[in-house]
Design a protein around this motif. Structure first.
Motif, PDB file in Angstrom:
ATOM      1  N   ARG A 314       0.734  -1.001   0.122  1.00  0.00           N
ATOM      2  CA  ARG A 314      -0.289  -0.416   0.558  1.00  0.00           C
ATOM      3  C   ARG A 314       0.991   1.202  -0.171  1.00  0.00           C
ATOM      4  N   THR A 315       2.235   0.886  -0.788  1.00  0.00           N
ATOM      5  CA  THR A 315       2.634   1.913  -0.520  1.00  0.00           C
ATOM      6  C   THR A 315       2.372   3.557  -2.052  1.00  0.00           C
ATOM      7  N   GLU A 316       2.699   4.483  -0.433  1.00  0.00           N
ATOM      8  CA  GLU A 316       2.426   5.648  -2.279  1.00  0.00           C
ATOM      9  C   GLU A 316       3.221   5.701  -3.415  1.00  0.00           C
ATOM     10  N   THR A 317       3.357   5.853  -4.535  1.00  0.00           N
ATOM     11  CA  THR A 317       3.899   6.354  -5.183  1.00  0.00           C
ATOM     12  C   THR A 317       3.465   7.772  -5.835  1.00  0.00           C
ATOM     13  N   PHE A 318       2.152   8.294  -5.475  1.00  0.00           N
ATOM     14  CA  PHE A 318       1.762   9.254  -5.659  1.00  0.00           C
ATOM     15  C   PHE A 318       1.136  10.114  -4.080  1.00  0.00           C
ATOM     16  N   PHE A 319       1.304  11.679  -4.671  1.00  0.00           N
ATOM     17  CA  PHE A 319       1.787  12.377  -3.097  1.00  0.00           C
ATOM     18  C   PHE A 319       0.389  13.361  -3.973  1.00  0.00           C
ATOM     19  N   ALA A 320      -0.849  13.767  -3.446  1.00  0.00           N
ATOM     20  CA  ALA A 320      -0.992  15.362  -3.409  1.00  0.00           C
ATOM     21  C   ALA A 320      -0.952  16.084  -2.114  1.00  0.00           C
ATOM     22  N   MET A 321      -1.498  17.092  -1.825  1.00  0.00           N
ATOM     23  CA  MET A 321      -1.481  17.661  -0.349  1.00  0.00           C
ATOM     24  C   MET A 321      -1.886  19.180  -0.559  1.00  0.00           C
ATOM     25  N   LYS A 322      -3.176  19.492  -0.235  1.00  0.00           N
ATOM     26  CA  LYS A 322      -3.423  20.764   0.497  1.00  0.00           C
ATOM     27  C   LYS A 322      -2.677  21.350   1.926  1.00  0.00           C
ATOM     28  N   PHE A 323      -1.861  22.633   1.943  1.00  0.00           N
ATOM     29  CA  PHE A 323      -2.067  22.745   3.207  1.00  0.00           C
ATOM     30  C   PHE A 323      -1.858  24.348   3.363  1.00  0.00           C
ATOM     31  N   PHE A 324      -1.741  24.650   5.067  1.00  0.00           N
ATOM     32  CA  PHE A 324      -1.514  26.904   4.606  1.00  0.00           C
ATOM     33  C   PHE A 324      -0.644  26.515   5.686  1.00  0.00           C
ATOM     34  N   ILE A 325      -0.024  27.927   5.434  1.00  0.00           N
ATOM     35  CA  ILE A 325       1.061  28.667   6.410  1.00  0.00           C
ATOM     36  C   ILE A 325       0.396  29.716   7.248  1.00  0.00           C
ATOM     37  N   ASP A 326       0.766  29.630   8.226  1.00  0.00           N
ATOM     38  CA  ASP A 326      -0.283  30.536   9.157  1.00  0.00           C
ATOM     39  C   ASP A 326       0.999  31.487   9.321  1.00  0.00           C
ATOM     40  N   ASN A 327       0.904  32.388   8.613  1.00  0.00           N
ATOM     41  CA  ASN A 327       1.917  33.312   9.262  1.00  0.00           C
ATOM     42  C   ASN A 327       0.869  34.936   8.578  1.00  0.00           C
ATOM     43  N   TRP A 328       1.965  36.360   8.761  1.00  0.00           N
ATOM     44  CA  TRP A 328       0.878  37.392   7.877  1.00  0.00           C
ATOM     45  C   TRP A 328       1.273  37.207   6.473  1.00  0.00           C
ATOM     46  N   ARG A 329       2.123  37.272   6.215  1.00  0.00           N
ATOM     47  CA  ARG A 329       2.294  37.013   4.500  1.00  0.00           C
ATOM     48  C   ARG A 329       1.913  35.859   4.438  1.00  0.00           C
ATOM     49  N   TRP A 330       1.430  35.154   4.607  1.00  0.00           N
ATOM     50  CA  TRP A 330       0.685  34.149   3.172  1.00  0.00           C
ATOM     51  C   TRP A 330      -0.829  33.409   3.573  1.00  0.00           C
ATOM     52  N   SER A 331      -0.915  33.947   5.046  1.00  0.00           N
ATOM     53  CA  SER A 331      -2.152  34.021   5.507  1.00  0.00           C
ATOM     54  C   SER A 331      -3.413  33.086   4.506  1.00  0.00           C
ATOM     55  N   GLY A 332      -4.307  32.719   4.842  1.00  0.00           N
ATOM     56  CA  GLY A 332      -5.351  32.542   3.704  1.00  0.00           C
ATOM     57  C   GLY A 332      -5.086  31.324   2.426  1.00  0.00           C
ATOM     58  N   VAL A 333      -3.482  31.395   1.896  1.00  0.00           N
ATOM     59  CA  VAL A 333      -3.054  30.991   0.637  1.00  0.00           C
ATOM     60  C   VAL A 333      -2.847  29.848   1.342  1.00  0.00           C
ATOM     61  N   PRO A 334      -3.965  28.484   0.152  1.00  0.00           N
ATOM     62  CA  PRO A 334      -3.462  27.152  -0.223  1.00  0.00           C
ATOM     63  C   PRO A 334      -2.422  27.319  -0.671  1.00  0.00           C
ATOM     64  N   PHE A 335      -1.765  26.061  -0.706  1.00  0.00           N
ATOM     65  CA  PHE A 335      -0.407  25.953  -0.892  1.00  0.00           C
ATOM     66  C   PHE A 335      -0.907  23.933  -1.470  1.00  0.00           C
ATOM     67  N   TYR A 336      -0.450  23.817  -2.913  1.00  0.00           N
ATOM     68  CA  TYR A 336      -0.741  22.646  -3.506  1.00  0.00           C
ATOM     69  C   TYR A 336       0.739  21.967  -3.943  1.00  0.00           C
ATOM     70  N   ILE A 337       0.907  20.763  -3.081  1.00  0.00           N
ATOM     71  CA  ILE A 337       2.039  20.363  -3.649  1.00  0.00           C
ATOM     72  C   ILE A 337       1.728  18.534  -3.919  1.00  0.00           C
TER      73      ILE A 337
END
Ligand code: BG6
Length: 492
Positions: A314-337
């Motif tokens: 069940r090892t992943e060979t693909f990974f995708a994710m959404k997350f946030f950086i909670d600081n002054w510059r990035w508040s509310g901007v989603p990061f997708y990797i």
């Protein structure tokens, strides 16, 4: 100076990395006159070889052209080899003596770099053994330790490894490799951001809608099934390479361009990552595994049929994710990797999606859904940068079409784009750790991703989506992005 006289000791010298990356990188440095004036490489590993055998083996990975023969031979003369039971402290006096002799014979000062290109289980054994013969410190000159990835397999093991290394070496002596930081185009992100008055003022939540980072590979696991099946994309690519790129995109300007100033800023980014809950893992993380398919008419194996892989893996060979950086510059901007093996092409890029204009004057249907402005930083291949913006379609009306302004590194004629290992080895020889990960940041990055590993381990219900080899991963990965899709480099 110290820098001009040193010996590089490579543990794991009979392994793949040594011949494929390290020796060719050292040769390039030699050709360009970047090697220290007095310099030797001592290959060390279990295999019983003489200096000559080792040189012969390495020849295969150096240029074979007649014109380069003299240089290749001159370079080979700098290589030496010492068989050693690297896990056995009793063998280390042999290493100690060999280094002393080598230094004397070649009038090289006793400045040593120890490069650990070994199985990870030796990462804490070798430093202890080096310390047992006092090779970890010196009153004059230097001792440095380079550690390959993976740095730990989870948060606890990474912390443990840091602690053990610090028993024998100071943090300043430890160079943790993340070869992505050695890539010219990754470093160029700092220049793009901090040397141009036009980008940095808009590099924040007021103007940026989302940030996307993709690292796609066309290859599968090749001969590394055994390693990969215990690792997976998260440990292999995300915790290290992708997170380091996040650091470069998101950090604040450092006070100066120096190792600690830059690494402090990277650490702050990692400290600001919004912690992931188990629920986030279900909703915002997608894992996939490639299944058999046909690429250009040829049958391609599924991951579970690869050599060394558990048929029920069940090892992943693909990974995708959404997350946030909670600081002054990035508040509310989603990061997708996103990263994966057996995707349609090999490409790594960072895409900055700028917000659309406040009001739409030009109504052409397809385009008024989104912004025309993206900055695409192409890490590899075809390294470069691309700015997309809207332009009037010539002729009647006011229709807008997206066009490109671009720069490609290969337009710089006669400029050599150094391979990551070239840059990193040279930096370590010069005592510059800027492009190496610091212990605290590595641990922070682990802290961020550990809940994902926990959720997967505790909750077998979380799906591993199959995706046919040669496609862009499971379709559900598209649903992660609320107002749009990933950029698909093959298509546009
Ligand atoms: C390595 C991973 O660290 O990075 C590999 O272990 C991966 O699985 C490689 O293929 C990707 O590096 P690059 O430089 O080819 O993007």
């Amino acid at each position: 100076s110290q820098t001009e006289s040193q010996i590089l000791v490579i543990f794991g010298a009979s392994g793949d990395l040594t011949k494929r990356k390290l020796i060719p990188a050292l040769y390039e440095l030699y050709l360009r006159n970047f090697l220290p004036q007095k310099f030797a490489v001592l290959g060390v590993s279990r295999t019983n070889l003489s200096d000559e055998d080792f040189r012969d083996k390495m020849t295969e990975f150096l240029p074979s052209a007649e014109e380069q023969k003299a240089q290749v031979n001159d370079f080979l003369d700098k290589l030496y080899y010492q068989p050693l039971a690297t896990d056995d402290a009793y063998d280390y006096p042999i290493l100690r003596d060999r280094l002393t002799t080598l230094a004397k014979q070649n009038t090289i000062a006793e400045n040593f770099i120890f490069y650990l290109s070994t199985p990870p289980k030796l990462y804490d054994v070798i430093p202890a053994n080096l310390a047992s013969v006092d090779l970890n410190q010196t009153a004059d000159g230097f001792r440095r330790l380079i550690i390959e990835k993976p740095f730990g397999t989870d948060l606890e093991s990474a912390k443990r490894l840091n602690k053990k290394l610090l028993d024998y070496f100071e943090e300043e002596q430890i160079y943790r490799i993340d070869h992505y930081l050695g890539k010219e185009s990754v470093q160029n992100m700092l220049v793009t951001r901090f040397a141009n008055g036009i980008f940095e003022p808009i590099w924040n939540h007021n103007f940026i809608e989302r940030v996307e980072i993709t690292s796609a590979e066309a290859l599968g696991v090749e001969e590394r099934g055994g390693y990969y099946d215990n690792s997976g994309a998260m440990r292999d690519m995300v915790q290290n390479h992708l997170m380091q790129m996040v650091g470069m995109v998101a950090m604040e300007p450092p006070v100066v361009i120096e190792a600690d100033a830059i690494r402090n800023e990277v650490l702050k980014v990692f400290q600001s990552l919004r912690p992931i809950s188990e629920e986030d893992v279900v909703n915002n993380v997608i894992r996939g595994q490639y299944i058999e398919s046909h690429i250009k008419g040829e049958a391609v194996k599924g991951y579970r049929d690869e050599k060394g892989v558990n048929p029920e893996s069940r090892t992943e060979t693909f990974f995708a994710m959404k997350f946030f950086i909670d600081n002054w510059r990035w508040s509310g901007v989603p990061f997708y990797i996103r990263t994966g093996k057996k995707l349609p092409t090999r490409v790594t890029e960072v895409v900055i999606h700028f917000k659309k204009t406040p009001h739409h004057l030009f109504g052409n249907l397809a385009d008024d859904q989104h912004s025309h402005n993206q900055l695409v930083i192409r890490i590899q291949p075809d390294e470069g940068i691309l700015l997309k913006f809207g332009m009037k379609v010539p002729g009647a009306g006011f229709n807008v079409q997206t066009v490109n302004m671009d720069f490609h590194y290969d337009e710089l004629r006669n400029v050599h784009l150094p391979a990551a290992y070239e840059r990193l080895l040279l930096d370590c020889m010069q005592g510059d750790a800027t492009l190496y990960s610091r212990g605290d940041a590595v641990v922070k990055a682990w802290e961020f991703v550990q809940p994902i590993l926990n959720a997967w381990a505790n909750n077998p219900e979380i799906p591993v989506y199959g995706y046919p080899a040669g496609t862009w991963g499971p379709d559900v990965a598209d649903q992660l992005i609320e107002n749009g899709t990933w950029r698909y480099p093959c298509k546009n």
